[in-house]
Write a protein that holds these residues in place. Structure first.
Motif, PDB file in Angstrom:
ATOM      1  N   ILE A   1     -85.191 -38.670 -50.180  1.00 28.74           N
ATOM      2  CA  ILE A   1     -85.205 -37.194 -49.743  1.00 28.74           C
ATOM      3  C   ILE A   1     -86.644 -36.602 -50.045  1.00 28.74           C
ATOM      4  N   MET A   2     -87.192 -36.948 -51.496  1.00 24.21           N
ATOM      5  CA  MET A   2     -88.419 -36.461 -51.788  1.00 24.21           C
ATOM      6  C   MET A   2     -89.644 -37.093 -51.125  1.00 24.21           C
ATOM      7  N   GLY A   3     -89.525 -38.126 -50.448  1.00 22.45           N
ATOM      8  CA  GLY A   3     -90.604 -38.878 -49.889  1.00 22.45           C
ATOM      9  C   GLY A   3     -91.402 -39.316 -51.126  1.00 22.45           C
ATOM     10  N   PHE A   4     -90.793 -39.630 -52.236  1.00 26.27           N
ATOM     11  CA  PHE A   4     -91.514 -40.496 -53.247  1.00 26.27           C
ATOM     12  C   PHE A   4     -91.790 -41.746 -53.064  1.00 26.27           C
ATOM     13  N   LEU A   5     -92.956 -42.317 -53.641  1.00 24.35           N
ATOM     14  CA  LEU A   5     -92.976 -43.926 -53.336  1.00 24.35           C
ATOM     15  C   LEU A   5     -93.317 -44.237 -51.991  1.00 24.35           C
ATOM     16  N   ASP A   6     -93.973 -45.167 -51.812  1.00 26.60           N
ATOM     17  CA  ASP A   6     -94.390 -45.675 -50.357  1.00 26.60           C
ATOM     18  C   ASP A   6     -93.123 -46.269 -49.877  1.00 26.60           C
ATOM     19  N   PRO A   7     -92.954 -46.144 -48.457  1.00 23.99           N
ATOM     20  CA  PRO A   7     -91.592 -46.408 -47.632  1.00 23.99           C
ATOM     21  C   PRO A   7     -91.544 -47.999 -47.630  1.00 23.99           C
ATOM     22  N   GLY A   8     -92.366 -48.755 -47.918  1.00 22.87           N
ATOM     23  CA  GLY A   8     -92.342 -50.175 -47.925  1.00 22.87           C
ATOM     24  C   GLY A   8     -91.705 -50.590 -49.302  1.00 22.87           C
TER      25      GLY A   8
END
Length: 451
Positions: free
Chosen positions: A62-69
């Motif tokens: 939800i936060m968009g934290f870290l790379d999606p991969g």
């Protein structure tokens, strides 16, 4: 380079979760037991760390934290590790320590073989569990991730439904002062007086019991032939008196135990009445009314969902903002605020889920464990915890906006998610109604015991 950095962050967080699980094990579960196996403690802490990691990844999503991969990799790694613990490692060690508590020679001497056979029995019934439920389509192979997640989900959702149904009813019953019995000091004094009188009667009858027993022994020594004749003819008056007194003493001892338990309950109720008059007690009383309304609403919604075979398509947060915009005329950015409120609500759900489950596990462990069975019971609780949190992710998928469900769906596989929500509604409704009936009978039965 970002993948390495993300992996370091995940590794540090898992170490922290592992340490918390280790301390919880030492200070809460095994604080009253000297027998501690490091392997049991290690397995419990690893299961707890993996459970918290899955919830952590939902928040990161939800936060968009870290790379999606990186998030997807750690999602897969955490899920596979949890399934390995829940299906392979934990069932084997549960059987291993359970067999160790037995004193049956062949089984105790061959603990490893017995545990391995027990594990195969578990796998058979675990696999057959999926046959009656529409949880998968036929395109999934026997070794696919969906096969394991779907069966773990059935068990876990059942556990969540039972705990949620009971908690939704028991919480307002515990918090609200209206359900508290009116106990006065006179009631407690009267009950304690009855306990004292009962104990005096027990002592008096035991003295008579000993007196009759001594007299009968002396009579037997004086006249062996008379004693033999009494045995042939069906006994004497003295033996009948002894038997009658013994039955009376047993009945009075059982009555004294019941009165003592009632006395403990009355003192606890008295303390609860005093607590309800404090500021904190009034706050919890107000929260009890709120949770009672929530319980009624949840039972109503679950009934509607079951009758009309309904499953929500939109998460509650987004749906609430849509109602504000469309029906109340508020000018609100639905996508922006739904993301932030979802992050807040999901965080609360995660914290309360972890806290509630740990409290429940602690109470359950303290109620049934002993120095011999404690290791096997802890591993059983770890098994329940692992399945509980995997299933929580399956159910929590509906509580986040649609764009955040994609990776959860991709990780868990092609499951029949609608089935799990309907199954939760069914189990919740059964558990809640059963809890209402049980608490109603218990609440009505208590005044009868006092009178």
């Amino acid at each position: 380079m970002s993948f390495i950095t993300d992996s370091v962050i995940m590794f540090i967080s898992q170490i922290l979760f592992f340490g918390f699980g280790w301390l919880f094990f030492m200070r809460r579960l095994f604080k009253d037991y000297e027998v501690r196996h490091v392997m049991v403690q290690f397995i419990f802490s690893v299961t707890f760390a993996l459970s918290c990691t899955m919830f952590e990844l939902i928040i990161f999503e939800i936060m968009g934290f870290l790379d999606p991969g990186s998030r997807f990799f750690h999602w897969k790694l955490g899920l596979y590790s949890m399934l390995c613990m829940a299906v392979l490692i934990l069932p084997f060690y549960i059987a291993y320590y359970a067999v160790g508590n037995t004193r049956i020679g062949p089984f105790h001497r061959n603990r490893f073989i017995t545990a391995l056979v027990s594990w195969f029995v578990f796998i058979y019934f675990f696999w057959k569990l999926g046959d009656p439920f529409p949880i998968l389509s036929r395109k999934h192979g026997i070794l696919s991730i969906e096969q394991l997640v779907s069966r773990v989900g059935v068990i876990g959702v059942t556990i969540i439904g039972i705990l949620s149904g009971f908690g939704a009813v028991n919480c307002p019953y515990t918090y609200m002062a209206v359900f508290t019995r009116n106990i006065s000091d006179g009631d407690i004094y009267s009950l304690e007086k009855r306990i004292t009188q009962t104990i005096d009667m027990i002592l008096t009858k035991k003295k008579r019991y000993i007196k009759f027993g001594t007299a009968a022994t002396q009579e037997q020594k004086k006249s062996r032939m008379q004693f033999v004749w009494n045995m042939i003819s069906g006994g004497s008056a003295g033996s009948e008196n002894i038997s009658h007194l013994k039955n009376e003493v047993d009945a009075l001892e059982e009555l004294s135990r019941q009165l003592f338990l009632e006395s403990v309950d009355m003192h606890a109720t008295k303390a609860r009445i005093a607590y309800s008059r404090t500021l904190k007690g009034r706050y919890f009383n107000l929260m009890g009314y709120f949770f009672s309304l929530y319980c009624i609403w949840k039972i109503f919604i679950c009934t509607i969902n079951i009758v009309f075979d309904r499953v929500g398509k939109t998460d509650p947060v987004t749906r609430g903002f849509e109602i504000l915009v469309n029906y109340l005329g508020f000018d609100v950015d639905v996508k922006f605020w739904s993301q932030h409120v979802s992050f807040f609500l999901v965080g609360i759900m995660i914290v309360t889920s972890i806290r509630g489950l740990l409290i429940t596990l602690t109470k359950f462990f303290n109620a049934i464990s002993s120095s011999k069975s404690s290791n096997a019971i802890v591993l059983c609780l770890a098994e329940i915890m692992g399945m509980y949190f995997v299933s929580s992710v399956v159910l929590m998928r509906m509580n986040v906006p649609a764009k955040y469900r994609l990776i959860i769906t991709k990780v868990l596989g092609d499951l029949q998610f609608s089935f799990y929500h309907r199954w939760f509604d069914v189990i919740f409704l059964i558990s809640a109604l059963s809890s209402i009936g049980f608490l109603y009978v218990a609440h009505k039965h208590v005044p009868e015991k006092i009178s």
